[in-house]
Scaffold this active site. Structure first.
Site, mmCIF file in Angstrom:
data_model
loop_
_atom_site.group_PDB
_atom_site.id
_atom_site.type_symbol
_atom_site.label_atom_id
_atom_site.label_comp_id
_atom_site.label_asym_id
_atom_site.label_seq_id
_atom_site.Cartn_x
_atom_site.Cartn_y
_atom_site.Cartn_z
ATOM 1 N N LYS A 1 42.063 36.856 50.303
ATOM 2 C CA LYS A 1 43.006 35.760 50.046
ATOM 3 C C LYS A 1 44.397 36.051 50.601
ATOM 4 O O LYS A 1 45.098 35.139 51.035
ATOM 5 C CB LYS A 1 43.086 35.430 48.560
ATOM 6 C CG LYS A 1 43.454 36.569 47.628
ATOM 7 C CD LYS A 1 42.228 37.155 46.997
ATOM 8 C CE LYS A 1 42.516 38.245 45.986
ATOM 9 N NZ LYS A 1 41.290 38.830 45.435
ATOM 10 N N LYS B 1 45.741 32.651 46.167
ATOM 11 C CA LYS B 1 44.638 31.704 46.018
ATOM 12 C C LYS B 1 45.156 30.265 45.981
ATOM 13 O O LYS B 1 44.539 29.351 46.543
ATOM 14 C CB LYS B 1 43.853 32.024 44.750
ATOM 15 C CG LYS B 1 43.154 33.376 44.807
ATOM 16 C CD LYS B 1 42.591 33.767 43.447
ATOM 17 C CE LYS B 1 41.932 35.132 43.500
ATOM 18 N NZ LYS B 1 41.490 35.598 42.168
ATOM 19 N N ILE C 1 32.920 30.180 41.775
ATOM 20 C CA ILE C 1 33.143 28.731 41.693
ATOM 21 C C ILE C 1 33.213 28.186 43.120
ATOM 22 O O ILE C 1 34.065 28.618 43.900
ATOM 23 C CB ILE C 1 34.465 28.411 40.959
ATOM 24 C CG1 ILE C 1 34.442 28.973 39.537
ATOM 25 C CG2 ILE C 1 34.706 26.905 40.934
ATOM 26 C CD1 ILE C 1 35.754 28.823 38.799
ATOM 27 N N GLU D 1 43.387 46.946 37.968
ATOM 28 C CA GLU D 1 43.588 48.098 38.834
ATOM 29 C C GLU D 1 44.526 49.100 38.154
ATOM 30 O O GLU D 1 45.246 48.784 37.201
ATOM 31 C CB GLU D 1 44.200 47.650 40.162
ATOM 32 C CG GLU D 1 43.363 46.660 40.930
ATOM 33 C CD GLU D 1 42.111 47.269 41.515
ATOM 34 O OE1 GLU D 1 42.044 48.507 41.637
ATOM 35 O OE2 GLU D 1 41.185 46.507 41.841
#
Length: 294
Positions: A106, A206, A137, A191
């Site tokens: 992204k 995104k 999705i 993370e």
């Protein structure tokens, strides 16, 4: 028909997951696609690393650009990450060499998506990126095809599973941000350096991709208003609950009289609304159109 040959650059969680998918569901993919799909080459930074998956049947490449240009592949899958460096160089090399590209990157698309799309068109190849936004999705396909006859006025949603996990457990477990973040890191949902997620950058990348698809414009990622969830406290969670709301990190892109508005920030949503029911690491996307509705 000959098998479609695939090269994968980047063997982290996603890359190895793709290899496992081909190993387990290869016959199913062949049945549904009408052709065999086979991984012929792979590339990563450390060849000796134990990834829990056998690489013995694949040709190894040290350089992703070399893999991208290889005559032994038809499709190049980029799972390296990052908006510059090897990821961008390899994708550009693949497209320029007449290879179709699939990417989950992204950051790369938010910054260079338009130029990469033009490069793909110039060489009559596909640039596909469904996995770059909202996991499983199928929102990219929906925006490209299902609502193509609609004018989109707004697209918004929960686009980062890490933040949704943290906010969900802050409310459900009555735990402060730092404690839930530590739990998320131990569980593998966050993370070691969570900045990209909790400060909203992942959601913004995104959102920029979705906005370009929704409104057919070249979106400036730098102009996305950005606010993460670090400052959300238990007091905020409790106050929202008393008023009948939940707090979610939303990415929102709207078409206004003055242009496209893009923003990422925590928002109070009614507790009974559909979006408020999305908990844990799950994502959701809502689209407002003139004919399809909400």
């Amino acid at each position: 028909m000959d098998a479609i040959r695939i090269g994968i650059a980047g063997l982290g969680t996603v890359g190895c997951g793709v290899l496992n998918l081909f190993a387990r569901n290869g016959a199913l993919l062949r049945e549904r696609c009408g052709r065999s799909l086979t991984v012929t080459g792979v590339c990563a930074r450390d060849r000796a690393k134990d990834r829990g998956v056998s690489l013995s049947s694949y040709e190894w490449f040290d350089d992703p650009v070399e893999l991208a240009r290889s005559e032994t592949i038809d499709i190049f899958v980029e799972l390296i990450g990052g908006d510059e460096g090897p990821a961008r160089e390899a994708v550009e090399a693949a497209l320029s060499s007449g290879k179709h590209v699939v990417t989950a990157n992204k950051a790369l698309l938010a910054k260079h998506g338009v130029s990469l799309a033009r490069l793909a068109e110039d060489h009559n190849v596909a640039l596909n990126f469904e996995a770059a936004v909202a996991g499983a999705i199928p929102i990219v396909k929906t925006m490209r095809e299902s609502v193509a006859g609609n004018r989109v006025s707004r697209i918004y949603g929960i686009l980062n599973g890490t933040c949704n996990y943290i906010l969900t457990h802050m409310k459900n477990d009555d735990q402060p941000f730092d404690a839930v973040l530590s739990d998320a890191q131990r569980a593998g949902y966050a993370e070691e350096d969570p900045t990209f997620d909790v400060d909203g950058h992942d959601t913004a990348h995104k959102l920029a991709i979705l906005a370009s698809l929704a409104f057919g414009v070249e979106v400036s990622f730098e102009n996305v208003y950005l606010e993460g969830i670090r400052t959300i406290s238990q007091d905020d969670i409790e106050a929202a609950d008393e008023l009948g709301y939940k707090i979610k990190l939303l990415g929102v892109a709207s078409k206004t009289e003055t242009g496209i508005e893009q923003r990422v920030h925590p928002a109070m949503v009614p507790s009974e609304s559909a979006i408020a029911q999305i908990e844990g690491v799950l994502n959701c996307v809502a689209v407002q159109c003139d004919f399809a509705g909400d």
